[in-house]
Design a protein around this motif. Structure first.
Motif, PDB file in Angstrom:
ATOM      1  N   GLU A 143      14.189  50.123  48.401  1.00  0.00           N
ATOM      2  CA  GLU A 143      14.829  50.814  47.289  1.00  0.00           C
ATOM      3  C   GLU A 143      16.142  50.130  46.936  1.00  0.00           C
ATOM      4  O   GLU A 143      16.947  49.823  47.808  1.00  0.00           O
ATOM      5  CB  GLU A 143      15.115  52.272  47.643  1.00  0.00           C
ATOM      6  N   THR A 144      16.365  49.918  45.659  1.00  0.00           N
ATOM      7  CA  THR A 144      17.664  49.463  45.190  1.00  0.00           C
ATOM      8  C   THR A 144      18.560  50.677  44.965  1.00  0.00           C
ATOM      9  O   THR A 144      18.111  51.829  45.058  1.00  0.00           O
ATOM     10  CB  THR A 144      17.534  48.701  43.862  1.00  0.00           C
ATOM     11  N   ALA A 145      19.819  50.427  44.649  1.00  0.00           N
ATOM     12  CA  ALA A 145      20.728  51.532  44.331  1.00  0.00           C
ATOM     13  C   ALA A 145      20.235  52.290  43.102  1.00  0.00           C
ATOM     14  O   ALA A 145      20.437  53.505  42.993  1.00  0.00           O
ATOM     15  CB  ALA A 145      22.137  50.991  44.088  1.00  0.00           C
ATOM     16  N   LEU A 146      19.575  51.598  42.159  1.00  0.00           N
ATOM     17  CA  LEU A 146      19.043  52.262  40.971  1.00  0.00           C
ATOM     18  C   LEU A 146      17.956  53.253  41.364  1.00  0.00           C
ATOM     19  O   LEU A 146      17.896  54.370  40.821  1.00  0.00           O
ATOM     20  CB  LEU A 146      18.492  51.248  39.975  1.00  0.00           C
ATOM     21  N   HIS A 147      17.069  52.847  42.278  1.00  0.00           N
ATOM     22  CA  HIS A 147      16.039  53.772  42.767  1.00  0.00           C
ATOM     23  C   HIS A 147      16.682  55.015  43.374  1.00  0.00           C
ATOM     24  O   HIS A 147      16.270  56.146  43.094  1.00  0.00           O
ATOM     25  CB  HIS A 147      15.187  53.095  43.846  1.00  0.00           C
ATOM     26  N   LEU A 148      17.689  54.806  44.222  1.00  0.00           N
ATOM     27  CA  LEU A 148      18.315  55.922  44.930  1.00  0.00           C
ATOM     28  C   LEU A 148      19.014  56.879  43.977  1.00  0.00           C
ATOM     29  O   LEU A 148      18.945  58.104  44.146  1.00  0.00           O
ATOM     30  CB  LEU A 148      19.304  55.378  45.958  1.00  0.00           C
ATOM     31  N   GLU A 184      18.249  53.002  58.440  1.00  0.00           N
ATOM     32  CA  GLU A 184      17.314  52.957  57.309  1.00  0.00           C
ATOM     33  C   GLU A 184      17.712  51.917  56.265  1.00  0.00           C
ATOM     34  O   GLU A 184      17.291  52.003  55.098  1.00  0.00           O
ATOM     35  CB  GLU A 184      17.167  54.347  56.672  1.00  0.00           C
ATOM     36  N   GLY A 185      18.525  50.958  56.692  1.00  0.00           N
ATOM     37  CA  GLY A 185      18.902  49.886  55.778  1.00  0.00           C
ATOM     38  C   GLY A 185      19.871  50.297  54.688  1.00  0.00           C
ATOM     39  O   GLY A 185      20.072  49.565  53.715  1.00  0.00           O
ATOM     40  N   ARG A 244      10.379  46.769  42.761  1.00  0.00           N
ATOM     41  CA  ARG A 244       9.482  47.847  43.167  1.00  0.00           C
ATOM     42  C   ARG A 244       9.752  48.276  44.601  1.00  0.00           C
ATOM     43  O   ARG A 244       9.934  47.425  45.478  1.00  0.00           O
ATOM     44  CB  ARG A 244       8.027  47.393  43.017  1.00  0.00           C
ATOM     45  N   ASP A 245       9.791  49.591  44.833  1.00  0.00           N
ATOM     46  CA  ASP A 245       9.991  50.104  46.185  1.00  0.00           C
ATOM     47  C   ASP A 245       8.686  50.015  46.968  1.00  0.00           C
ATOM     48  O   ASP A 245       7.701  49.440  46.497  1.00  0.00           O
ATOM     49  CB  ASP A 245      10.555  51.531  46.148  1.00  0.00           C
TER      50      ASP A 245
END
Length: 344
Positions: free
Chosen positions: A142-147, A106-107, A183-184
């Motif tokens: 998704e960036t680490a911030l999103h996660l 999943e990257g 943006r995701d």
């Protein structure tokens, strides 16, 4: 016992002598393993079991194993993380900092995993070793911030945004603007997510670094961050007066940016000695303010609680302004005494 079983046992137990005995019997053993695209190499097995010495031996002999994925989609660093072998994980990072950017299933990189699990200590080590990892995204964009936000790890989120804000490397402004507005696959920036999940602490943090926030970006539902914030506000989210004031500034199309201090640090090159001293004072106080909810200076371990919000006290701002103005005055005075024109 077959050769494969013997190799697996040697890797799992960290038996270096047994490992080299197998190499003597079959010198091409590791070469054949390296040609298989998805496999548990001896390095994968050692990482799973936390066998540091054998893992480092494998890194010397076959560093390519560190970037291979198992049939489950995990690299050795992923496996060390999953099994709680932090010391081995950090040794791998020290040997090759870019391993933290290897994408598994999943990257997801090890850096993404640290954000997903809210492990601020590892996030700090990863960013110190490989700042570029903050730009990596998953298959869902998704960036680490999103996660961190999606998994309600506000301490980790505060760390990431604080690092972006205090970063003084070349291109820091562009990097911050890019990551904070990424943006995701649903079109959501972190500001969208904070509003949707009603995470008022994250909203306050984002508004604190709001100089680069793009409030006009629309997600897949056609909503801008501003519109989501308005909906949240109408639902009566319990936000502080300071947050409400900042939201009003955004609605008016203006940005709350008392971040001139960080900008001063980023632009410090070419300043006089006195001006550089002033920027060092600024840097110290700003970083302290940003990290106060997550950083524990004595041990270098992040221990803030999720109820802490980095704030900039008005008195602190005044002190910073005074230090800057005094230094500028001294600089100008020194130039005047030399009979040279004052630089503005």
């Amino acid at each position: 016992m077959s050769m494969n079983d013997s190799l697996r046992e040697a890797a799992a137990t960290g038996n270096i002598d047994a490992f080299y005995a197998l190499i003597q019997k079959d010198p091409y053993m590791l070469e054949r393993i390296d040609h298989i695209p998805f496999i548990d190499t001896p390095l994968h097995i050692a990482a799973t079991e936390g066998q540091i010495k054998l893992a480092m031996e494998m890194m010397n002999l076959k560093p390519s194993f560190a970037r291979k994925l198992s049939q489950d989609g995990f690299s050795p660093m992923h496996l060390a993380f999953r099994n709680g072998h932090t010391k081995l994980l950090l040794r791998l990072l020290k040997t090759d900092k870019d391993l933290v950017r290897v994408k598994g299933r999943e990257g997801m990189t090890p850096f993404h995993w640290a954000a997903t699990m809210g492990n601020s200590n590892l996030l700090f080590h990863f960013l110190e070793a490989c700042p570029e990892c903050i730009e990596d995204v998953t298959v869902r964009d998704e960036t680490a911030l999103h996660l961190a936000l999606k998994n309600d790890h506000l301490e980790a989120f505060n760390l990431l945004t604080g690092w972006l804000q205090s970063n003084r490397r070349r291109g820091a402004n562009e990097l911050e603007k890019k990551v904070i507005n990424w943006r995701d696959d649903d079109g959501n920036t972190v500001l969208h997510i904070a509003a949707i999940k009603e995470q008022h602490q994250a909203l306050e943090m984002l508004l604190y670094v709001g100089k680069y926030l793009d409030v006009t970006a629309k997600n897949s539902d056609g909503l801008t961050s501003r519109e989501i914030i308005e909906k949240v506000e109408r639902r009566g989210l319990n936000m502080s007066d300071a947050t409400t004031t900042k939201i009003k500034h955004i609605k008016k199309g203006t940005h709350w940016h008392k971040r001139r201090l960080t900008m001063l640090v980023r632009a410090r090159n070419g300043l006089s000695g006195d001006m550089i001293n002033a920027t060092l004072v600024v840097a110290t106080l700003v970083i302290t303010a940003v990290y106060q909810s997550s950083l524990s200076p004595p041990r270098g371990v992040w221990q803030g609680d999720n109820n802490s919000i980095p704030t900039t006290n008005s008195n602190t701002l005044q002190i910073l302004d005074d230090n800057y103005n005094k230094s500028r005055f001294k600089h100008q005075l020194g130039v005047k005494k030399q009979g040279k024109p004052v630089q503005q």
